[in-house]
Design a protein around this motif. Structure first.
Motif, PDB file in Angstrom:
ATOM      1  N   GLY A   1      35.652  40.180  51.032  1.00 18.02           N
ATOM      2  CA  GLY A   1      36.658  39.938  50.011  1.00 18.02           C
ATOM      3  C   GLY A   1      36.265  38.946  48.938  1.00 18.02           C
ATOM      4  N   ILE A   2      35.015  38.458  48.963  1.00 16.63           N
ATOM      5  CA  ILE A   2      34.556  37.503  47.956  1.00 16.63           C
ATOM      6  C   ILE A   2      33.266  38.036  47.334  1.00 16.63           C
ATOM      7  CG2 ILE A   2      33.787  35.148  47.488  1.00 16.63           C
ATOM      8  CD1 ILE A   2      35.448  34.201  49.825  1.00 16.63           C
ATOM      9  N   PHE A   3      33.283  38.182  46.004  1.00 19.99           N
ATOM     10  CA  PHE A   3      32.142  38.725  45.278  1.00 19.99           C
ATOM     11  C   PHE A   3      31.607  37.668  44.318  1.00 19.99           C
ATOM     12  CE2 PHE A   3      34.667  42.193  46.735  1.00 19.99           C
ATOM     13  CZ  PHE A   3      33.808  43.261  46.952  1.00 19.99           C
ATOM     14  N   GLU A   4      30.304  37.697  44.123  1.00 16.85           N
ATOM     15  CA  GLU A   4      29.642  36.706  43.276  1.00 16.85           C
ATOM     16  C   GLU A   4      28.842  37.420  42.199  1.00 16.85           C
ATOM     17  OE1 GLU A   4      26.200  33.815  44.499  1.00 16.85           O
ATOM     18  OE2 GLU A   4      28.088  32.965  45.221  1.00 16.85           O
ATOM     19  N   GLY A   5      28.956  36.905  40.967  1.00 17.31           N
ATOM     20  CA  GLY A   5      28.209  37.493  39.861  1.00 17.31           C
ATOM     21  C   GLY A   5      27.600  36.406  38.995  1.00 17.31           C
TER      22      GLY A   5
ATOM     23  N   VAL B   1      27.375  31.123  37.644  1.00 20.72           N
ATOM     24  CA  VAL B   1      27.930  32.015  38.646  1.00 20.72           C
ATOM     25  C   VAL B   1      29.439  32.101  38.510  1.00 20.72           C
ATOM     26  CG1 VAL B   1      28.235  32.366  41.139  1.00 20.72           C
ATOM     27  CG2 VAL B   1      26.030  31.585  40.244  1.00 20.72           C
ATOM     28  N   TYR B   2      29.963  33.296  38.709  1.00 24.13           N
ATOM     29  CA  TYR B   2      31.413  33.527  38.701  1.00 24.13           C
ATOM     30  C   TYR B   2      31.804  34.201  40.018  1.00 24.13           C
ATOM     31  CZ  TYR B   2      31.219  32.420  33.748  1.00 24.13           C
ATOM     32  OH  TYR B   2      31.014  31.781  32.550  1.00 24.13           O
ATOM     33  N   ILE B   3      33.045  33.965  40.418  1.00 25.82           N
ATOM     34  CA  ILE B   3      33.548  34.489  41.677  1.00 25.82           C
ATOM     35  C   ILE B   3      34.681  35.476  41.401  1.00 25.82           C
ATOM     36  CG2 ILE B   3      34.602  33.915  43.894  1.00 25.82           C
ATOM     37  CD1 ILE B   3      31.769  32.848  43.575  1.00 25.82           C
ATOM     38  N   LEU B   4      34.658  36.605  42.095  1.00 26.81           N
ATOM     39  CA  LEU B   4      35.746  37.582  42.062  1.00 26.81           C
ATOM     40  C   LEU B   4      36.331  37.636  43.468  1.00 26.81           C
ATOM     41  CD1 LEU B   4      37.070  39.716  40.115  1.00 26.81           C
ATOM     42  CD2 LEU B   4      35.580  41.407  41.194  1.00 26.81           C
ATOM     43  N   GLN B   5      37.611  37.274  43.592  1.00 28.98           N
ATOM     44  CA  GLN B   5      38.232  37.175  44.905  1.00 28.98           C
ATOM     45  C   GLN B   5      39.641  37.745  44.850  1.00 28.98           C
ATOM     46  OE1 GLN B   5      38.459  33.165  46.405  1.00 28.98           O
ATOM     47  NE2 GLN B   5      39.001  33.780  48.457  1.00 28.98           N
ATOM     48  N   ASN B   6      40.048  38.370  45.950  1.00 29.29           N
ATOM     49  CA  ASN B   6      41.413  38.867  46.053  1.00 29.29           C
ATOM     50  C   ASN B   6      42.390  37.784  45.615  1.00 29.29           C
ATOM     51  OD1 ASN B   6      43.988  38.890  47.984  1.00 29.29           O
ATOM     52  ND2 ASN B   6      43.365  41.003  47.596  1.00 29.29           N
ATOM     53  N   LEU B   7      43.331  38.137  44.733  1.00 24.55           N
ATOM     54  CA  LEU B   7      44.200  37.131  44.123  1.00 24.55           C
ATOM     55  C   LEU B   7      45.016  36.361  45.152  1.00 24.55           C
ATOM     56  CD1 LEU B   7      45.329  35.814  41.549  1.00 24.55           C
ATOM     57  CD2 LEU B   7      47.038  37.643  41.468  1.00 24.55           C
ATOM     58  N   ALA B   8      45.602  37.060  46.103  1.00 22.06           N
ATOM     59  CA  ALA B   8      46.427  36.384  47.107  1.00 22.06           C
ATOM     60  C   ALA B   8      45.586  35.409  47.926  1.00 22.06           C
ATOM     61  CB  ALA B   8      47.099  37.406  48.014  1.00 22.06           C
ATOM     62  N   ALA B   9      44.375  35.830  48.303  1.00 21.22           N
ATOM     63  CA  ALA B   9      43.498  34.958  49.086  1.00 21.22           C
ATOM     64  C   ALA B   9      43.060  33.751  48.269  1.00 21.22           C
ATOM     65  CB  ALA B   9      42.283  35.741  49.568  1.00 21.22           C
ATOM     66  N   ALA B  10      42.759  33.970  46.987  1.00 26.38           N
ATOM     67  CA  ALA B  10      42.328  32.869  46.124  1.00 26.38           C
ATOM     68  C   ALA B  10      43.437  31.839  45.953  1.00 26.38           C
ATOM     69  CB  ALA B  10      41.911  33.411  44.753  1.00 26.38           C
ATOM     70  N   ARG B  11      44.661  32.311  45.771  1.00 27.64           N
ATOM     71  CA  ARG B  11      45.775  31.373  45.596  1.00 27.64           C
ATOM     72  C   ARG B  11      46.102  30.659  46.898  1.00 27.64           C
ATOM     73  NH1 ARG B  11      49.625  34.642  41.202  1.00 27.64           N
ATOM     74  NH2 ARG B  11      48.293  34.107  39.417  1.00 27.64           N
ATOM     75  N   SER B  12      45.923  31.337  48.022  1.00 28.10           N
ATOM     76  CA  SER B  12      46.130  30.695  49.321  1.00 28.10           C
ATOM     77  C   SER B  12      45.105  29.583  49.524  1.00 28.10           C
ATOM     78  CB  SER B  12      46.019  31.720  50.446  1.00 28.10           C
ATOM     79  OG  SER B  12      46.119  31.106  51.706  1.00 28.10           O
ATOM     80  N   LEU B  13      43.840  29.848  49.143  1.00 28.51           N
ATOM     81  CA  LEU B  13      42.801  28.838  49.263  1.00 28.51           C
ATOM     82  C   LEU B  13      43.090  27.660  48.346  1.00 28.51           C
ATOM     83  CD1 LEU B  13      40.071  27.830  50.285  1.00 28.51           C
ATOM     84  CD2 LEU B  13      38.975  29.169  48.471  1.00 28.51           C
TER      85      LEU B  13
END
Length: 231
Positions: A109-113, A120-132
């Motif tokens: 569920g965590i992608f790196e570009g 580096v930029y991170i693409l992460q599920n929105l709900a998981a990112a806000r929970s973190l």
């Protein structure tokens, strides 16, 4: 010469006859539908991206929240998304299908570009990112380290000051126990539900939340070390 397993798979892929890879692409594509947070590694700049299943000649549609262009200027060029490579790259692309940024999954569920000359930029599920982010906010502040008998041996402050590599600065207060002072952690992070303290020497201490809402150093010992949030 007999064909190796690798060569057989390669030939099947080239011929479009490899169902395993096709299933991987289909699964990843389905998993990506929904809202994602595109952000810098320290989350100081964020953007909500909604990946859709609607097809276009070059991929699939997406929506960017209005604030994206100001937060991350390169997003102005993003017009769609697609799955590339051998089904393991999520591409945010421009109107001609060229990559604006390519992401690879680094953990579930965590992608790196990477964007050249930007970082580096991170693409992460929105709900998981806000929970973190909420969990991180709850960690910021003053803490006490205590022994299992309740004796306080050190005070420390966890901050949200970016220290690079998803780490943040931590400061010890005066008069710490010699063992803690010798360890002398300088950075911290949340990692898979653990508080990780790290020293400049590369040493690390891990703490896990227990049933009493305390953070206990692991592996456990006869004389446990516990972190308590100061009120």
């Amino acid at each position: 010469m007999p064909l190796s397993r690798f060569n057989v798979v390669a030939l099947l892929v080239l011929a479009g006859l490899c169902p395993v890879q096709a299933q991987d692409v289909t699964t990843l594509r389905a998993d990506m539908i929904g809202q994602w947070e595109l952000a810098t590694t320290d989350r100081s700049k964020t953007c909500v991206v909604t990946l859709k299943s609607d097809t276009t000649p070059l991929g699939f549609k997406l929506e960017l929240e209005p604030s994206c262009a100001a937060a991350l200027p390169f997003t102005k060029d993003i017009a769609g998304w697609s799955i590339k490579g051998l089904g393991d790259i999520v591409r945010l692309q421009n109107a001609t299908g060229e990559a604006v940024i390519d992401f690879s999954e680094v953990e579930t569920g965590i992608f790196e570009g990477l964007r050249t000359n930007e970082g580096v930029y991170i693409l992460q599920n929105l709900a998981a990112a806000r929970s973190l982010a909420k969990s991180m906010d709850q960690m910021i502040g003053d803490w006490s380290m205590v022994r299992g008998n309740g004796q306080a041996i050190c005070g420390l402050t966890l901050t949200n000051n970016d220290a690079g590599n998803d780490n943040f600065q931590v400061f010890l207060k005066p008069k710490c126990d010699p063992a803690v002072a010798a360890f002398n952690p300088t950075v911290w992070r949340l990692d898979h539900g653990q508080i990780i303290l790290m020293s400049a020497k590369g040493e690390s201490w891990q703490f896990e939340a227990d049933d009493n809402a305390q953070w206990r150093r692991v592996p456990d010992s006869a004389d446990p070390l516990i972190m308590l949030r100061e009120q």
